[in-house]
Write an enzyme that holds these catalytic residues in place. Structure first.
Site, mmCIF file in Angstrom:
data_model
loop_
_atom_site.group_PDB
_atom_site.id
_atom_site.type_symbol
_atom_site.label_atom_id
_atom_site.label_comp_id
_atom_site.label_asym_id
_atom_site.label_seq_id
_atom_site.Cartn_x
_atom_site.Cartn_y
_atom_site.Cartn_z
ATOM 1 N N GLY A 199 -48.125 6.196 -18.687
ATOM 2 C CA GLY A 199 -47.566 8.089 -17.745
ATOM 3 C C GLY A 199 -46.418 6.949 -17.097
ATOM 4 O O GLY A 199 -46.275 5.881 -15.910
ATOM 5 N N HIS A 422 -19.792 29.779 -3.517
ATOM 6 C CA HIS A 422 -20.402 28.551 -4.650
ATOM 7 C C HIS A 422 -21.890 29.003 -5.211
ATOM 8 O O HIS A 422 -22.631 29.262 -6.220
ATOM 9 C CB HIS A 422 -20.243 27.345 -4.734
ATOM 10 C CG HIS A 422 -20.956 26.497 -6.155
ATOM 11 N ND1 HIS A 422 -19.926 25.858 -6.698
ATOM 12 C CD2 HIS A 422 -22.318 25.763 -6.596
ATOM 13 C CE1 HIS A 422 -20.897 25.484 -7.920
ATOM 14 N NE2 HIS A 422 -21.671 25.274 -7.873
ATOM 15 N N GLU A 423 -22.758 28.910 -4.494
ATOM 16 C CA GLU A 423 -23.660 29.635 -4.073
ATOM 17 C C GLU A 423 -24.259 30.254 -4.346
ATOM 18 O O GLU A 423 -25.607 30.713 -5.657
ATOM 19 C CB GLU A 423 -24.953 28.618 -2.966
ATOM 20 C CG GLU A 423 -25.120 27.130 -3.259
ATOM 21 C CD GLU A 423 -25.077 26.013 -4.094
ATOM 22 O OE1 GLU A 423 -26.548 26.457 -4.451
ATOM 23 O OE2 GLU A 423 -24.650 25.151 -4.086
HETATM 24 ZN ZN ZN Z 1 -23.594 24.391 -8.747
#
Ligand code: ZN
Ligand code: ADP
Length: 611
Positions: A199, A422-423
C-alpha cells in the site's frame, strides 16, 4: 597505514618531552658535586662541610667550605647520632619539609608525560572504532547491528488502527499463530510464515505490524530494507543472518521489514550505485532464512512495500511471503474513523463535523489525517482558541494540500483581476455543468504554487466515472482559460497546469477508456517503463502504427477543443454571472460553494421570472 605513522610520530614526541623534563629537573644547579654517604661522613669529620640542608626524602644538599655545592643521600638506616656528629663539627643544619614548588614541578613533569600518551590512546582507539566497518571484520558488523535492528514490545493494539477491517482480520490470524503455534501443527496445517502488506506510504502498515506484536505481546524487531544494502559486499547478508538469529533468540517474535523492495527488488533491476552482487547476496540470504525457519518456532515475518510490482517473484512464492494484504488509501468512512482516533486527545468545538472533514480529504492517507488533526490543533493554539474549530481544520487541510498559505497577497492588482476571472471561470463551469462535482470553495489567495484555487467536492466517493462526468471534468478544467478569453480577450500562462491536466485526462479517455468513436474500443496503453526493467509483457509494450498515433493525437485535440467550446458557450450565455462572481471574488477573496450555487440558482430563478 598513515595511522601507524602518526602513532609513531606521537610516540617520539612524547619521549622527547620526557627527556626534556628529566634533564631540566637534574640540571638546575650546575656546579654541584655529588657525594657518596661515606665521602660525606669523612668530609664532615674533616671539617670540610659548611652547611647541610636535610630534605624529608633523605636527600641532603649544602655548601662545602670552598663554596661549592654538594648533594648526597642520607640512608634511612642512619640514626640521629648523625645530627650530633654534624653539630659537633660545626655544620649549620637546616631541614626542609617537601617543598610545594618541587611537588608542582614534578606534577607538571608527569602531566607533560601523560597528556600525549592519553591523547595517543584516545586517538588510536577512536580511529580504530571508526575504521571498524572496514578493518574490524565480523566484529564490526555485529556492532553495527544494534543500530539497524530495533527491538521493542509495543503497546499498540488493533483498536488503535482505525478502519481496514478486512486487512485486520487477515493479519489477526498471525496473533493467534504467535500465541499458540502448536495448534497449527496439531491440525496438520502449515502456518503462514510471512505477510506482505502492500500500500501507499502512510496508510498504517507499520502501525498494523506493531499492533500484531502488541496484541500477541511479543517482541517487535523492525528493520528498514534500505539499511541492509550497503556498499560492502556481504554486510547485508550478514545483517539478515543476525536479524533472524536475534528473532530466534527472542521467539516468539515478529520481524517487520519496512521497504522490503530495497532488498527484494527483481533481480534484473540494476540499482544505481549499489553493487548488484551485494543486493543479490542479501536477497538470497533473506530467501534462505525464510525457507529455513519453522513457523512452529513462533517467528512471523511481516513486510511492507508500496511497489509490489518490482519485487522478485522468488519472494512471493509459497512458503515465503505467501500472503499479500493490500492496504489502500482509506475510504471516506475509514477516514472518519481515523480522524476520530486522532481527535480523541484534542478538544474539539462542538460545531466541528468530522464527517465533513473526512468528505473533504479524499486521497489523504492515515498519516496525512494524523497530521491534519495535529495541524488543526496547532492552528487553534496559534489563534489562542481554547477549542479546535472547523476553520482550524480547513486551514490545516489547505496547508497540507497546497503548501503554507502566504500572509500577504503579493499579486499586482491586474494580476489579481486575472486570477479572479480565471477561478470564476472554473467555478461557474462547474456550477453550471450537470455532472461535475459541486464547487466547495473558490479563492484568489495565492497559496503554495497556485495563484488561486477552485476546489470541488464529490458528493459521494466515486469509483467509476461515466463519460458525461469526464467530459464535464474536462470543461471545468478549461473553464479558467475560457473565462480569460471572454473577459480579457487573451489567454495567459495561468492556464498551463489546467491544460496539462485536461490533456492527460483526454489522452486516457482516448487510449484507455475507449471513449473515442474514431479509435473505438481498443486500448493503447502507455508502454511499460524501461526503468522497471520488466519491459516485455505483450500488452505493455505493444507498438502501434504511426497512423494510430496521429489519430490518437487528433482525437485528444478534438476532445479538449470540444470541452473548451462547451466552457466558452456556457460562460458566454451566463456572462453577467461571470462578472458578478469575479466581483464577488475581488471583494471577498474567498467565496464558498454555497454562495456560487446561490448566485447560479438566483439567476435561474430570475430568468424564469423574466420568462
Ligand atoms: Zn485553472
Ligand atoms: P506506513 O508504514 O504505511 O507508511 P505508518 O504505519 O507509519 O504508515 O503510519 C503513520 C502514522 O499514520 C501512524 O503512526 C498513525 O498515526 C497514522 N495512521 C495511519 N493509518 C492509520 C489508521 N488506520 N488508524 C490510525 N492511525 C493511522
Amino acid at each position: 597505514m598513515s595511522q601507524l605513522r602518526w602513532v609513531a610520530v606521537a610516540m617520539i614526541l612524547a619521549l622527547a618531552a620526557l627527556m626534556v623534563v628529566l634533564s631540566a629537573r637534574t640540571s638546575t644547579t650546575p656546579a654541584t658535586k655529588s657525594l657518596t654517604y661515606s665521602q660525606f661522613l669523612s668530609d664532615v669529620a674533616g671539617q670540610k662541610i659548611s652547611t647541610v640542608d636535610l630534605a624529608s626524602d633523605g636527600t641532603a644538599t649544602g655548601a662545602l667550605k670552598g663554596g661549592n655545592q654538594y648533594t648526597t643521600v642520607i640512608p634511612v638506616q642512619a640514626d640521629s647520632s648523625l645530627l650530633s656528629e654534624l653539630q659537633s663539627h660545626g655544620v649549620a643544619i637546616q631541614a626542609t619539609a617537601p617543598s610545594a614548588s618541587s611537588g608542582w614541578t614534578s606534577l607538571l613533569g608527569w602531566l607533560v608525560l601523560l597528556i600525549p600518551l592519553g591523547l595517543l590512546f584516545w586517538w588510536s582507539s577512536r580511529s580504530l572504532r571508526k575504521a571498524g566497518g572496514v578493518m574490524g571484520g565480523m566484529g564490526a558488523v555485529g556492532k553495527a547491528r544494534a543500530q539497524v535492528i530495533d527491538a521493542e514490545r509495543p503497546a499498540t493494539k488493533f483498536a488503535d488502527v482505525a478502519g481496514y477491517e478486512g486487512a485486520k482480520s487477515e493479519i489477526a490470524e498471525m496473533v493467534d499463530l504467535l500465541r499458540n503455534p502448536e495448534r497449527y501443527s496439531q491440525a496438520g496445517a502449515v502456518a503462514p510464515k510471512g505477510i506482505l502488506m502492500v500500500g501507499p506510504p502512510g496508510t498504517g502498515k507499520t502501525l498494523l505490524a506493531r499492533a500484531v506484536a502488541g496484541e500477541a505481546e511479543v517482541p517487535f524487531l523492525s528493520v528498514v530494507g534500505s539499511s541492509f544494502v550497503e556498499m560492502f559486499v556481504g554486510v547485508g547478508a550478514s545483517r539478515v543472518r543476525d536479524l533472524f538469529a536475534e528473532a530466534r533468540k527472542r521467539a516468539p517474535a515478529i520481524i517487520f521489514v519496512d521497504e522490503i523492495d530495497a532488498i527484494g527488488a527483481h533481480r534484473s533491476v540494476s540499482g544505481a550505485g549499489i553493487s548488484n552482487d551485494e543486493r543479490e547476496q542479501t536477497l538470497n540470504q533473506l530467501l534462505s532464512e525464510l525457507d529455513g525457519f519453522d513457523p512452529a518456532a513462533g517467528i512471523v515475518v511481516l513486510a511492507a512495500t508500496n511497489r509490489p510490482e518490482i519485487l522478485d517473484p522468488a519472494l512471493l512464492r509459497p512458503g515465503r511471503f505467501d500472503r499479500q494484504v493490500v492496504i489502500p488509501l482509506p475510504t471516506q468512512n475509514e477516514r472518519l474513523a481515523i480522524l476520530k482516533v486522532h481527535c480523541l486527545d484534542k478538544r474539539l468545538a462542538p460545531e466541528v463535523d468530522l464527517e465533513l472533514v473526512a468528505r473533504a480529504t479524499p486521497g489523504f492517507s492515515g498519516a496525512d489525517l494524523a497530521n491534519l488533526a495535529n495541524e488543526a490543533a496547532i492552528n487553534s493554539v496559534r489563534a489562542a482558541r481554547p477549542l479546535v474549530s472547523p476553520e482550524d481544520f480547513s486551514a490545516a487541510r489547505d496547508r497540507i494540500l497546497i503548501g503554507r498559505r502566504d500572509g500577504s497577497n503579493v499579486l499586482l492588482p491586474d494580476e489579481k483581476h486575472a486570477v479572479a476571472v480565471h477561478e470564476a471561470g472554473h467555478a461557474l463551469v462547474a456550477a453550471l455543468s450537470e455532472h461535475a462535482d459541486p464547487v466547495e470553495k473558490v479563492t484568489i489567495l495565492p497559496a503554495g504554487q497556485a495563484l488561486g484555487v477552485t476546489q470541488q467536492l464529490p458528493l459521494v466517493e466515486r469509483h467509476l466515472f461515466g463519460e458525461d462526468y469526464l467530459q464535464d471534468a474536462l470543461a471545468v478544467r478549461l473553464g479558467g482559460r475560457a473565462a480569460e478569453l471572454i473577459e480579457l480577450g487573451q489567454g495567459s500562462t495561468g492556464a498551463a497546469n489546467d491544460l496539462t491536466q485536461a490533456t492527460d485526462l483526454a489522452l486516457r479517455m482516448v487510449r484507455e477508456f475507449g471513449l473515442s468513436d474514431a479509435l473505438g474500443p481498443v486500448s493503447y496503453p502507455v508502454a511499460g517503463s524501461v526503468f522497471l526493467g520488466r519491459g516485455g509483457t505483450e500488452l505493455s509494450s505493444r507498438p502501434f502504427a504511426e497512423a494510430t498515433q496521429a489519430l490518437i493525437d487528433q482525437e485528444v485535440a478534438r476532445l479538449v477543443r470540444e470541452a473548451e467550446a462547451r466552457a466558452l458557450s456556457l460562460l458566454q450565455t451566463h456572462r453577467p454571472l461571470l462578472s458578478a462572481l469575479v466581483q464577488l471574488l475581488l471583494e471577498q477573496e474567498t467565496v464558498d460553494g454555497g454562495a456560487v450555487r446561490a448566485l447560479v440558482e438566483g439567476n435561474v430563478v430570475s430568468v424564469l421570472r423574466a420568462g
